[in-house]
Design a protein around this motif. Sequence first.
Motif, short mmCIF file in Angstrom:
data_model
loop_
_atom_site.label_atom_id
_atom_site.label_comp_id
_atom_site.label_asym_id
_atom_site.label_seq_id
_atom_site.Cartn_x
_atom_site.Cartn_y
_atom_site.Cartn_z
N LYS A 44 16.72 23.86 -3.43
CA LYS A 44 16.16 22.67 -2.79
C LYS A 44 17.19 21.57 -2.58
CE LYS A 44 12.34 20.74 -4.07
NZ LYS A 44 11.59 20.46 -2.82
N ARG A 46 17.69 19.63 -5.06
CA ARG A 46 16.90 18.59 -5.72
C ARG A 46 17.71 17.94 -6.84
NH1 ARG A 46 10.94 18.30 -6.26
NH2 ARG A 46 10.28 17.38 -8.23
N SER A 131 7.61 21.41 -4.00
CA SER A 131 7.38 21.73 -2.59
C SER A 131 8.56 22.55 -2.04
CB SER A 131 7.19 20.44 -1.79
OG SER A 131 8.26 19.55 -2.03
N ASN A 133 10.62 22.87 0.33
CA ASN A 133 11.46 22.30 1.39
C ASN A 133 12.75 21.85 0.75
OD1 ASN A 133 9.22 20.23 0.38
ND2 ASN A 133 11.15 19.13 0.63
N SER A 139 7.31 18.16 3.55
CA SER A 139 6.78 19.30 2.81
C SER A 139 6.17 20.33 3.77
CB SER A 139 5.71 18.84 1.83
OG SER A 139 6.24 17.95 0.90
N HIS A 220 11.66 9.84 1.08
CA HIS A 220 11.19 11.19 0.80
C HIS A 220 10.38 11.62 2.01
CE1 HIS A 220 10.89 14.50 -1.81
NE2 HIS A 220 9.66 14.34 -2.26
#
Length: 317
Positions: A44, A46, A131, A133, A139, A220
């Motif tokens: 991700k 992330r 999620s 993505n 998302s 976001h």
Amino acid sequence: MDAIAHAAAHLQRGGLVAIPTETVYGLAAVARDCDAVARVFEAKGRPSDNPLIVHASTADMARECSALWPDAAVALARAFWPGPLTLVLPKAEWVPDIVTAGGATVAVRVPRHPVALELIEAVGEPLVAPSANRSGYVSPTTAGHVRGVWPEDEVVVLDGGACAVGLESTVLAVESAGLRVLRPGVLGGDELAKAAGVPLLDSETGGCSPVASPGVVGPHYQPTLPLVLASSLAEADTWMALGPAFVISPPGVPVAVDPPHQSMPMPADAEAYGRELYAALRDADASGASRIVVCAPTAEGAVWDAVRERLVRAAAV
Ligand code: AMP
Ligand code: MG
């Protein structure tokens, strides 16, 4: 082997599976498997300080993730699971630090989708599923939104149709003094506090601080094109004067535009609007316009609040 058994085996080998839930598609890995969870963060992009939600197939399995299960959690689980509600509670010792971003609490929920539930049952233990993505992007609410993001041999995609809710779960901290909404969702704080029989605490003072929930502040849900929120049709016009725009109409009020502008009607109903929002943002992003102009919904209610939170962050710079 059927698709669920194949996906379960992939997860048990440390692989990643994109799963349908009623909220959005999740990128799942076995929660106990630190290496697999690390691959979720990596896939991700992330930030490692943003904790993941652990998904269980039953309230009993969810309970195993937490060191504490107060009466409020019992009542909320009974009333809203399976469903779009995530509870934040002190973590059980076995939950890896990478899942909670080093924090002392864990976020857990039981999703309301037969494919997700069957898959978790087949694996036999909880899955993390942020999620599906790349971090910060819109998302996914269909399998098509996930396909092509990662190679098929890396991420197995389970198709469970379009998500019935289409917005992420309400993230709710269950504290000794009451409940605190950390991320708004279609289930509103008042409804949750009433069902739990405990006070609703102010979100502003605790929950939305970066420390309490890192993923709930800042930009976001962002398309690649710049997105602006217009509070009136006159304001939308001023944005359109700056170049070809993709206009997302106010709920129930289709906006007619002339080329080179494009527009999309949106439902008047809050649930339907929430369900369609992310697909609309993705269509807008692929439209070739120079910017997306969203005519901001103004109606009141938990679902509209959740929609507005997404839109404000999608517009943030
Ligand atoms: P996502 O699954 O990508 O929709 O994001 C999960 C959301 O839950 C993020 O906003 C996280 O910051 C939040 N979250 C996950 N775990 C916790 C936790 N232990 N405490 C507070 N917020 C959390
Ligand atoms: Mg997300």
